[in-house]
Design a protein around this motif. Structure first.
Motif, PDB file in Angstrom:
ATOM      1  N   ARG A  76       0.831  -1.211   0.000  1.00 17.52           N
ATOM      2  CA  ARG A  76       0.000   0.000   0.000  1.00 17.52           C
ATOM      3  C   ARG A  76       0.857   1.249   0.000  1.00 17.52           C
ATOM      4  O   ARG A  76       0.540   2.237  -0.664  1.00 17.52           O
ATOM      5  N   ASP A  81      -1.473  -2.928  -5.522  1.00 17.75           N
ATOM      6  CA  ASP A  81      -2.507  -3.741  -4.887  1.00 17.75           C
ATOM      7  C   ASP A  81      -1.846  -4.851  -4.067  1.00 17.75           C
ATOM      8  O   ASP A  81      -1.098  -5.669  -4.622  1.00 17.75           O
ATOM      9  N   ASN A 241      -0.642   7.201   0.249  1.00 15.11           N
ATOM     10  CA  ASN A 241      -2.050   6.826   0.403  1.00 15.11           C
ATOM     11  C   ASN A 241      -2.924   8.072   0.288  1.00 15.11           C
ATOM     12  O   ASN A 241      -3.709   8.428   1.175  1.00 15.11           O
ATOM     13  N   GLY A 243      -5.520   8.851  -1.337  1.00 14.72           N
ATOM     14  CA  GLY A 243      -6.968   8.740  -1.366  1.00 14.72           C
ATOM     15  C   GLY A 243      -7.619   8.906  -0.013  1.00 14.72           C
ATOM     16  O   GLY A 243      -8.825   9.131   0.066  1.00 14.72           O
ATOM     17  N   GLU A 257      -9.557  13.823  -7.360  1.00 14.17           N
ATOM     18  CA  GLU A 257      -9.878  12.527  -6.752  1.00 14.17           C
ATOM     19  C   GLU A 257      -8.634  11.656  -6.742  1.00 14.17           C
ATOM     20  O   GLU A 257      -8.223  11.119  -7.762  1.00 14.17           O
ATOM     21  N   PHE A 258      -8.008  11.544  -5.568  1.00  7.83           N
ATOM     22  CA  PHE A 258      -6.825  10.694  -5.423  1.00  7.83           C
ATOM     23  C   PHE A 258      -7.267   9.273  -5.074  1.00  7.83           C
ATOM     24  O   PHE A 258      -8.276   9.071  -4.407  1.00  7.83           O
ATOM     25  N   GLU A 259      -6.493   8.292  -5.498  1.00  5.67           N
ATOM     26  CA  GLU A 259      -6.828   6.895  -5.272  1.00  5.67           C
ATOM     27  C   GLU A 259      -6.170   6.383  -3.988  1.00  5.67           C
ATOM     28  O   GLU A 259      -5.100   6.843  -3.593  1.00  5.67           O
ATOM     29  N   THR A 260      -6.825   5.398  -3.373  1.00  4.65           N
ATOM     30  CA  THR A 260      -6.269   4.774  -2.174  1.00  4.65           C
ATOM     31  C   THR A 260      -4.954   4.076  -2.502  1.00  4.65           C
ATOM     32  O   THR A 260      -4.850   3.358  -3.497  1.00  4.65           O
ATOM     33  N   GLN A 262      -2.299   5.540  -3.504  1.00  7.67           N
ATOM     34  CA  GLN A 262      -1.563   6.318  -4.501  1.00  7.67           C
ATOM     35  C   GLN A 262      -0.597   7.287  -3.827  1.00  7.67           C
ATOM     36  O   GLN A 262      -0.890   7.856  -2.777  1.00  7.67           O
ATOM     37  N   GLU A 264       1.254  10.864  -4.251  1.00 10.31           N
ATOM     38  CA  GLU A 264       1.108  12.096  -5.016  1.00 10.31           C
ATOM     39  C   GLU A 264       2.181  13.102  -4.592  1.00 10.31           C
ATOM     40  O   GLU A 264       2.464  13.254  -3.403  1.00 10.31           O
TER      41      GLU A 264
END
Length: 276
Positions: A76, A81, A241, A243, A257-260, A262, A264
């Motif tokens: 994570r 994944d 993380n 998201g 919208e950030f992803e879990t 992810q 950045e």
């Protein structure tokens, strides 16, 4: 002349050609431009254990249950994944470990209750409270009788007060002012860049620097935690993380919208919000 197997028969299958669990985690970490120290800070897994897992050595994790948890958290943190890696670990180590019943572990540590002894301190406190209550009741009864006699003697004065008009009732207290909405940044200065972030769920690793590269914060925030940063020119962020984070820049919510899971890398100035 005997015929042996050809070299092509010894080639590994497609399943064997996949990178190992440790190699997959290492490649994902390098692709996310993260160091082992940064992953350790985000996951709270010690640096030697991360090095060992990237070499497919799970002995230092302390067992299958801990090893599966370490693989999941590291995956994570580096933005991939974790489920396929955990399933591969289970397949390579005899399946998912069964939970250990907790009750037998503590059966030998049960302590026999000691026989209850009379609590003399509580008895003394109860006796003192009873005496004080009796004295107070006696004094209150005497004051009440004295008050009734005083009311009879002051009858005319009471009539005069009634003739002068009813007593004024105390004013109704003003309703309390409502609190400002949560998440808003009050009085954001226009000559600075202000960034506020809050973790809505799970955990997230945060790194923040000013325009000179000075580190303002570097650590892990849990669910419900928040941080606010200000600088004269620019704020640089690295969000692990992403998201799980709600972001406000110069008093305005960033709608990206950030992803879990992810990672950045963002920069904001006085004229934002806009992703850098």
């Amino acid at each position: 002349m005997s015929i042996g197997s050809s070299p092509e028969d010894d080639r590994p299958t497609t399943e064997d050609q996949r990178p190992s669990i440790g190699r997959t985690l290492q490649q994902a970490r390098l692709a996310a431009a993260l160091t082992v120290d940064e992953v350790s800070t985000a996951t709270r897994v010690r640096v030697p254990i991360i090095h060992a897992i990237e070499q497919d050595d799970f002995e230092r994790s302390g067992g299958d249950v801990y090893a599966r948890g370490h693989v999941r958290m590291i995956a994570r943190a580096v933005g991939i994944d974790p489920q396929p890696l955990v399933e591969r670990y289970d397949a390579d180590h005899g399946g998912r470990p069964a939970p250990t019943p907790a009750a037998p572990l503590f059966e030998a540590e049960r302590i026999r209750p000691e026989p209850r002894r009379p609590n003399w301190t509580a008895a003394m406190v109860a006796a003192i409270v009873a005496v004080v209550g009796f004295v107070g009741f006696t004094l209150f009864s005497e004051d009440e009788r004295s008050g009734r006699k005083g009311q009879v003697a002051e009858g005319p004065a009471a009539s005069e007060r009634a003739a002068s008009g009813p007593a004024k009732k105390p004013g109704k207290p003003a309703d309390p002012k409502p609190d400002p909405p949560e998440g808003a940044i009050a009085a954001v200065p226009k000559d600075k860049v202000t960034v506020k972030l809050a973790v809505l769920e799970d955990t997230s690793w945060i790194s923040a620097k000013d325009h000179n590269g000075k580190r303002l914060f570097d650590g892990v925030l849990g669910k419900g935690d928040s941080k606010t940063f200000q600088d004269d020119e620019r704020i640089d962020l690295v969000l692990g993380n992403a998201g799980a984070i709600e972001l406000f820049v110069n008093g305005k919510k960033v709608e990206d919208e950030f992803e879990t899971g992810q990672v950045e890398r963002l920069s904001y100035t006085k004229g934002d919000p806009q992703a850098g």
